[in-house]
Design an enzyme around this catalytic site. Sequence first.
Site, PDB file in Angstrom:
ATOM      1  N   CYS A   1       0.831  -1.143  -0.046  1.00  0.00           N
ATOM      2  CA  CYS A   1      -0.109   0.073   0.037  1.00  0.00           C
ATOM      3  C   CYS A   1       0.925   1.201   0.159  1.00  0.00           C
ATOM      4  CB  CYS A   1      -0.853   0.200   1.146  1.00  0.00           C
ATOM      5  SG  CYS A   1       0.155   0.255   2.884  1.00  0.00           S
TER       6      CYS A   1
ATOM      7  N   HIS B   1       6.264  -6.899   6.789  1.00  0.00           N
ATOM      8  CA  HIS B   1       6.027  -8.343   7.225  1.00  0.00           C
ATOM      9  C   HIS B   1       6.336  -9.291   6.140  1.00  0.00           C
ATOM     10  CE1 HIS B   1       4.531  -8.003  11.401  1.00  0.00           C
ATOM     11  NE2 HIS B   1       3.689  -7.122  10.738  1.00  0.00           N
TER      12      HIS B   1
ATOM     13  N   HIS C   1       3.498   1.872  10.631  1.00  0.00           N
ATOM     14  CA  HIS C   1       2.485   1.651  11.744  1.00  0.00           C
ATOM     15  C   HIS C   1       2.644   2.452  12.886  1.00  0.00           C
ATOM     16  CE1 HIS C   1       1.933  -2.326  10.735  1.00  0.00           C
ATOM     17  NE2 HIS C   1       3.018  -2.961  11.061  1.00  0.00           N
TER      18      HIS C   1
ATOM     19  N   CYS D   1       3.047   6.284   8.302  1.00  0.00           N
ATOM     20  CA  CYS D   1       2.076   6.666   7.241  1.00  0.00           C
ATOM     21  C   CYS D   1       1.079   7.893   7.713  1.00  0.00           C
ATOM     22  CB  CYS D   1       0.903   5.355   7.299  1.00  0.00           C
ATOM     23  SG  CYS D   1      -0.332   5.738   5.875  1.00  0.00           S
TER      24      CYS D   1
ATOM     25  N   GLU E   1       0.417  -0.797  15.529  1.00  0.00           N
ATOM     26  CA  GLU E   1      -0.422   0.525  15.211  1.00  0.00           C
ATOM     27  C   GLU E   1      -1.120   0.992  16.374  1.00  0.00           C
ATOM     28  OE1 GLU E   1      -2.855   0.687  11.670  1.00  0.00           O
ATOM     29  OE2 GLU E   1      -3.948   2.086  12.725  1.00  0.00           O
TER      30      GLU E   1
ATOM     31  N   CYS F   1      -8.357   2.826   6.751  1.00  0.00           N
ATOM     32  CA  CYS F   1      -7.865   3.098   5.372  1.00  0.00           C
ATOM     33  C   CYS F   1      -8.407   2.072   4.422  1.00  0.00           C
ATOM     34  CB  CYS F   1      -6.185   2.819   5.507  1.00  0.00           C
ATOM     35  SG  CYS F   1      -5.589   2.834   3.973  1.00  0.00           S
TER      36      CYS F   1
ATOM     37  N   SER G   1      -2.775 -13.315   5.978  1.00  0.00           N
ATOM     38  CA  SER G   1      -4.167 -13.464   5.716  1.00  0.00           C
ATOM     39  C   SER G   1      -4.825 -12.373   4.784  1.00  0.00           C
ATOM     40  CB  SER G   1      -4.671 -13.310   7.125  1.00  0.00           C
ATOM     41  OG  SER G   1      -4.175 -12.000   7.680  1.00  0.00           O
TER      42      SER G   1
ATOM     43  N   SER H   1       2.239  -7.121   1.547  1.00  0.00           N
ATOM     44  CA  SER H   1       3.505  -7.286   1.709  1.00  0.00           C
ATOM     45  C   SER H   1       4.393  -8.059   0.573  1.00  0.00           C
ATOM     46  CB  SER H   1       3.843  -8.034   3.010  1.00  0.00           C
ATOM     47  OG  SER H   1       2.930  -9.028   3.207  1.00  0.00           O
TER      48      SER H   1
HETATM   49 FE1  F3S Z   1      -1.154   1.292   4.324  1.00  0.00          FE
HETATM   50 FE2  F3S Z   1      -1.231   3.545   5.401  1.00  0.00          FE
HETATM   51 FE3  F3S Z   1      -3.258   2.471   4.807  1.00  0.00          FE
HETATM   52  S1  F3S Z   1       0.246   1.925   5.869  1.00  0.00           S
HETATM   53  S2  F3S Z   1      -3.031   0.337   4.744  1.00  0.00           S
HETATM   54  S3  F3S Z   1      -1.872   3.060   3.341  1.00  0.00           S
HETATM   55  S4  F3S Z   1      -3.050   3.426   6.501  1.00  0.00           S
END
Ligand code: F3S
Length: 283
Positions: A12, A41, A76, A98, A128, A194, A223, A266
């Site tokens: 992401c 991860h 996180h 983030c 987080e 998010c 997962s 990941s």
């Molecule tokens: Fe990724 Fe940030 Fe969303 S780390 S899952 S873009 S809150």
Amino acid sequence: MEVIVAKSAGFCFGVKRAVEQVYEQLKRDDKPIYTYGPIIHNEEVVRDLEEKGVKVIHSEEELEKVRDAVVVIRSHGVGKRIYEIMEQNGIEIVDATCPYVKKIHRIAEEQNQAGRRLLIIGNESHPEVEGIKGWGNDNTLVVETPEQVERLPLSEGEKLCIVSQTTFNYNKFQDLVEKISETRYDILVLNTICNATQERQVEAKRIASEVDAMIVIGGKSSSNTQKLYDICRRECKNTYYIQTLGDLDPDCGNSVRSVGITAGASTPNYIIEEVHTNVRVKF
Ligand code: F3S
């Protein structure tokens, strides 16, 4: 053969940004580089960084011993206390939290100052959530299940601010908010989920419904990749779950005219690219 790679495949925005920032730091050679917790991860990425000299700090105790170094904070985020330790020890901070998580930290501080008690919906042991907690007061609460809502130690009329772990499931969040709202508290609900995960799933579903074969790339124990696979499998029975190119069934391209590719959160880009190139060349 047509090959469609999902735009939302793999990292992401927040994770991509964090990983890039660590690689960026490698260009310098004046100080040792650490990450506070594994940056992602994904064992291969962490191993690659380790080979290039980046060390992982696993705990606050380990951090206390670090001096004269660069420490990257992962997507996180971390609590206020961790920043304080770093500053006290003269550590150079590269903050890759983030921005969506950072926003929750700000909410926590502001709402506490405004007299609201912070209630986080999420998994208490997730880094987080630990980080968000670290921006609230000592009385911050965390709930993940309806049973935990029933046991909340709240007094009548208490002012609350509800936020969510960014990756929490939206429907579960709504259910818990509804349950909390049955009581007579003064509640401010801020949906801080998010939508990166949801966007990845929606796009995977759309592509899987349009192609003859679908490839889902990601770690076996991931997962979110398993979820992607399940979604795609419902749309396309020729769906393959692979970790790397080596797992790709050489027959999967037989008599198909179009292939879709997506990947879990990941999965590094180079693995996606490798699969993409091979599918194009071989089939
Ligand atoms: Fe990724 Fe940030 Fe969303 S780390 S899952 S873009 S809150």
